[in-house]
Enzyme design. Structure first.
Site, PDB file in Angstrom:
ATOM      1  N   SER A 233       1.915  12.845   0.163  1.00  0.00           N
ATOM      2  CA  SER A 233       1.762  13.501   1.471  1.00  0.00           C
ATOM      3  C   SER A 233       2.476  12.732   2.575  1.00  0.00           C
ATOM      4  O   SER A 233       3.186  13.328   3.406  1.00  0.00           O
ATOM      5  CB  SER A 233       0.283  13.710   1.802  1.00  0.00           C
ATOM      6  OG  SER A 233      -0.459  12.552   1.551  1.00  0.00           O
ATOM      7  N   HIS A 263      -3.135  14.480  -6.515  1.00  0.00           N
ATOM      8  CA  HIS A 263      -3.249  13.763  -5.226  1.00  0.00           C
ATOM      9  C   HIS A 263      -4.599  14.151  -4.610  1.00  0.00           C
ATOM     10  O   HIS A 263      -5.625  13.979  -5.257  1.00  0.00           O
ATOM     11  CB  HIS A 263      -2.023  14.154  -4.388  1.00  0.00           C
ATOM     12  CG  HIS A 263      -1.749  13.307  -3.189  1.00  0.00           C
ATOM     13  ND1 HIS A 263      -2.345  12.108  -2.955  1.00  0.00           N
ATOM     14  CD2 HIS A 263      -0.904  13.510  -2.125  1.00  0.00           C
ATOM     15  CE1 HIS A 263      -1.893  11.599  -1.814  1.00  0.00           C
ATOM     16  NE2 HIS A 263      -1.018  12.434  -1.290  1.00  0.00           N
ATOM     17  N   HIS A 309      -4.582   5.056 -10.706  1.00  0.00           N
ATOM     18  CA  HIS A 309      -3.860   5.096  -9.429  1.00  0.00           C
ATOM     19  C   HIS A 309      -2.433   4.618  -9.622  1.00  0.00           C
ATOM     20  O   HIS A 309      -2.174   3.763 -10.481  1.00  0.00           O
ATOM     21  CB  HIS A 309      -4.550   4.208  -8.377  1.00  0.00           C
ATOM     22  CG  HIS A 309      -4.175   4.578  -6.986  1.00  0.00           C
ATOM     23  ND1 HIS A 309      -3.088   4.014  -6.345  1.00  0.00           N
ATOM     24  CD2 HIS A 309      -4.705   5.473  -6.129  1.00  0.00           C
ATOM     25  CE1 HIS A 309      -2.989   4.555  -5.143  1.00  0.00           C
ATOM     26  NE2 HIS A 309      -3.952   5.443  -4.976  1.00  0.00           N
ATOM     27  N   ARG A 318     -12.278   1.952  -1.153  1.00  0.00           N
ATOM     28  CA  ARG A 318     -12.861   3.166  -0.566  1.00  0.00           C
ATOM     29  C   ARG A 318     -13.976   3.696  -1.472  1.00  0.00           C
ATOM     30  O   ARG A 318     -15.003   4.165  -0.991  1.00  0.00           O
ATOM     31  CB  ARG A 318     -11.759   4.227  -0.367  1.00  0.00           C
ATOM     32  CG  ARG A 318     -10.654   3.751   0.568  1.00  0.00           C
ATOM     33  CD  ARG A 318      -9.461   4.689   0.594  1.00  0.00           C
ATOM     34  NE  ARG A 318      -8.801   4.793  -0.701  1.00  0.00           N
ATOM     35  CZ  ARG A 318      -7.743   5.583  -0.936  1.00  0.00           C
ATOM     36  NH1 ARG A 318      -7.238   6.326   0.040  1.00  0.00           N
ATOM     37  NH2 ARG A 318      -7.196   5.619  -2.130  1.00  0.00           N
ATOM     38  N   ASP A 373     -11.357   9.249  -4.803  1.00  0.00           N
ATOM     39  CA  ASP A 373     -11.916  10.576  -5.037  1.00  0.00           C
ATOM     40  C   ASP A 373     -13.108  10.579  -6.002  1.00  0.00           C
ATOM     41  O   ASP A 373     -13.802  11.592  -6.118  1.00  0.00           O
ATOM     42  CB  ASP A 373     -10.823  11.503  -5.586  1.00  0.00           C
ATOM     43  CG  ASP A 373      -9.723  11.724  -4.559  1.00  0.00           C
ATOM     44  OD1 ASP A 373     -10.049  11.805  -3.366  1.00  0.00           O
ATOM     45  OD2 ASP A 373      -8.546  11.788  -4.946  1.00  0.00           O
TER      46      ASP A 373
END
Ligand code: HAX
Length: 432
Positions: A233, A263, A309, A318, A373
């Site tokens: 992105s 993504h 990743h 995160r 995620d």
């Protein structure tokens, strides 16, 4: 303390001097070699672009302007935007000024609602979001200034204005999409006296008697803000912006990349995977059941969403931050407990599966650990946000901060149009 616009204006000459000096002193130095494998492999690891807002270290994760993410997790998202652009944590006055700037630009034009409500009922929320941003392109200050004529050193000024307009309007549009798409009622207007994250939480219209959902939204918007420059992105937004397309075009393009399942869309797939796992075993599964389910997924040719990743080689901080939030606010939630237990099982499964792949002559899996995620969906689900296809929209509202700050910095530095050289397979055969 100076407002964001004042502080950035102060920094522009310093940034230009610094980059000018670096180019003069080191312009001819090499920073990367490129192998044939990298050229075919998504340019993985090639150092070929600059991003000063944040870096991602394989063993540390996201570092925003020198601060490891978990050290700035208490900052509200608008404070993170100030930090991304300037490297400074804003004081209360600067934060309040930015909040007022965003509130002043929060108005959603009627034509946006007309477009959104006339889209087919089964449109993906990401398609609705990107369409809404794109139809607002007519408002671009950058486009208006460019058409009137401006010098290159002024480019960042209308780009900043476009960024504030997009960030101001985005929570209202995004929350409105949730309400329209899932039949939740009319859009709820922005409240000037609320911060950006709490506004978004409130406009979604979910009950939040404890205020903990607003806390989660601030954290969520903080954690997804930026991830250096090379991800799909950011890289797409940068490339489109480098042609001097305005921020509406560039951000919409970048978010179209975020809508891919490898993504940003992975977060909708993660919770789906967890719920399928729970359904199959009738509740929180045992470690053996999780292992069986993960192997089943992998052997059917699918990825385990939320794990692996392109850059990270450790647990994503995160994920760690969301996991801490879950332990603090919803320790008894069965979906959260499942996510928490999956974390103890899946890395070992991926390691074993990677060995099987290697034995079969395939690439190893480079990272067995959870990414951002893997855990966020369980938290959203707990607070009643149960429509997974919407999750990437939340991610997008946050990631717009990173994409927009990178665009502003690049316009301030007069970064060149992106144009790497491609070669053909025949060229590789003859020359590599
Ligand atoms: N499950 C199964 N296989 C996996 C895997 C996983 N979680 N992670 C990597 N692999 C596979 C890859 O598909 C690749 O296989 P092929 O060579 O057959 O194509 C191989 O292992 C090597 O890949 P890699 O070098 O480890 O990782 P990549 O840089 O190619 O891909 C991805 C990184 C994030 C796309 C990958 O790990 C993946 O697909 N993960 C699951 C989806 C996911 O969680 N995506 C979200 C990432 C975070 C993000 O960007 N959010 O927006």
């Amino acid at each position: 303390m100076a407002t964001l616009q004042e502080r950035f204006a102060e920094l522009v000459p310093q940034m230009r001097n610094e980059v000018g000096g670096v180019l003069k002193e080191k312009g001819g130095n090499k920073i990367s070699d490129v192998s044939v494998k990298q050229a075919y492999g998504g340019m993985r690891g090639i150092k070929g672009m600059i991003c000063d807002t944040s870096v991602v270290e394989p063993d540390k994760g996201l570092i925003i302007r020198g601060y490891p993410l978990l050290e700035v997790k208490e900052l509200w998202p608008e404070e993170i935007f100030y930090l991304l652009l300037t490297g400074d944590k804003p004081d209360d006055d600067a934060t309040q000024a930015l909040q007022l700037d965003l509130a002043a630009r929060s108005y959603v034009p009627d034509y946006v609602w007309d477009v959104l409500t006339s889209m087919p009922a089964d449109s993906h929320p990401m398609c609705m979001l990107n369409t809404a941003i794109l139809v607002m392109q007519r408002e671009s200050a950058f486009k208006a200034w460019y058409d009137k004529g401006m010098t290159k050193d002024q480019y960042w000024i209308p780009m900043m204005e476009d960024a504030l307009r997009i960030l101001g309007v985005l929570p209202g549009i995004a929350a409105g999409i949730y309400r329209i798409r899932y039949g939740k009622g009319d859009p709820i207007p922005y409240m000037t006296n609320l911060d950006w994250g709490a506004n978004y939480a409130r406009m979604l219209g979910l009950p939040d008697p404890t205020g903990n959902f607003a806390k989660l939204m601030r954290l969520y918007l903080n954690f997804h803000c930026d991830h250096e420059g090379g991800n799909v992105s950011a890289n797409t937004c940068h490339t489109v912006g480098s042609a001097l397309s305005d921020a509406f075009y560039a951000v919409s393009a970048g978010l179209n990349g975020l809508a891919g399942p490898l993504h940003g869309l992975a977060n909708q797939e993660c919770l789906d995977w967890i719920l399928q796992l729970m359904e199959k075993f009738g509740g929180v599964p045992t470690a053996e059941q999780m292992e069986e389910f993960a192997f089943e997924t992998l052997r059917s040719g699918k990825v385990v969403p939320g794990y692996g990743h392109a850059v990270l080689r450790v647990t994503d901080p995160r994920f760690t931050g969301f996991n801490e939030f879950g332990h603090k606010y919803l320790p008894d939630d069965a979906v959260f407990q499942t996510v928490d237990r999956v974390f103890t099982v899946v890395p070992k499964v991926l390691e074993a599966f990677s060995a099987e792949r290697v034995a079969a002559g395939k690439n190893p899996i480079a990272n067995f650990w959870p990414n951002v995620d893997a855990g966020s969906g369980a938290l959203l689900y707990h607070y009643g946000l149960e429509e997974f296809p919407y999750y990437t929209v939340l991610f997008s509202v946050s990631r717009a901060m990173g994409m927009l700050s990178q665009l502003i910095v690049n316009r301030a530095l007069g970064t060149a149009i992106t144009r790497p050289k491609s070669v053909s397979t025949k060229w590789i055969m003859a020359n590599a």
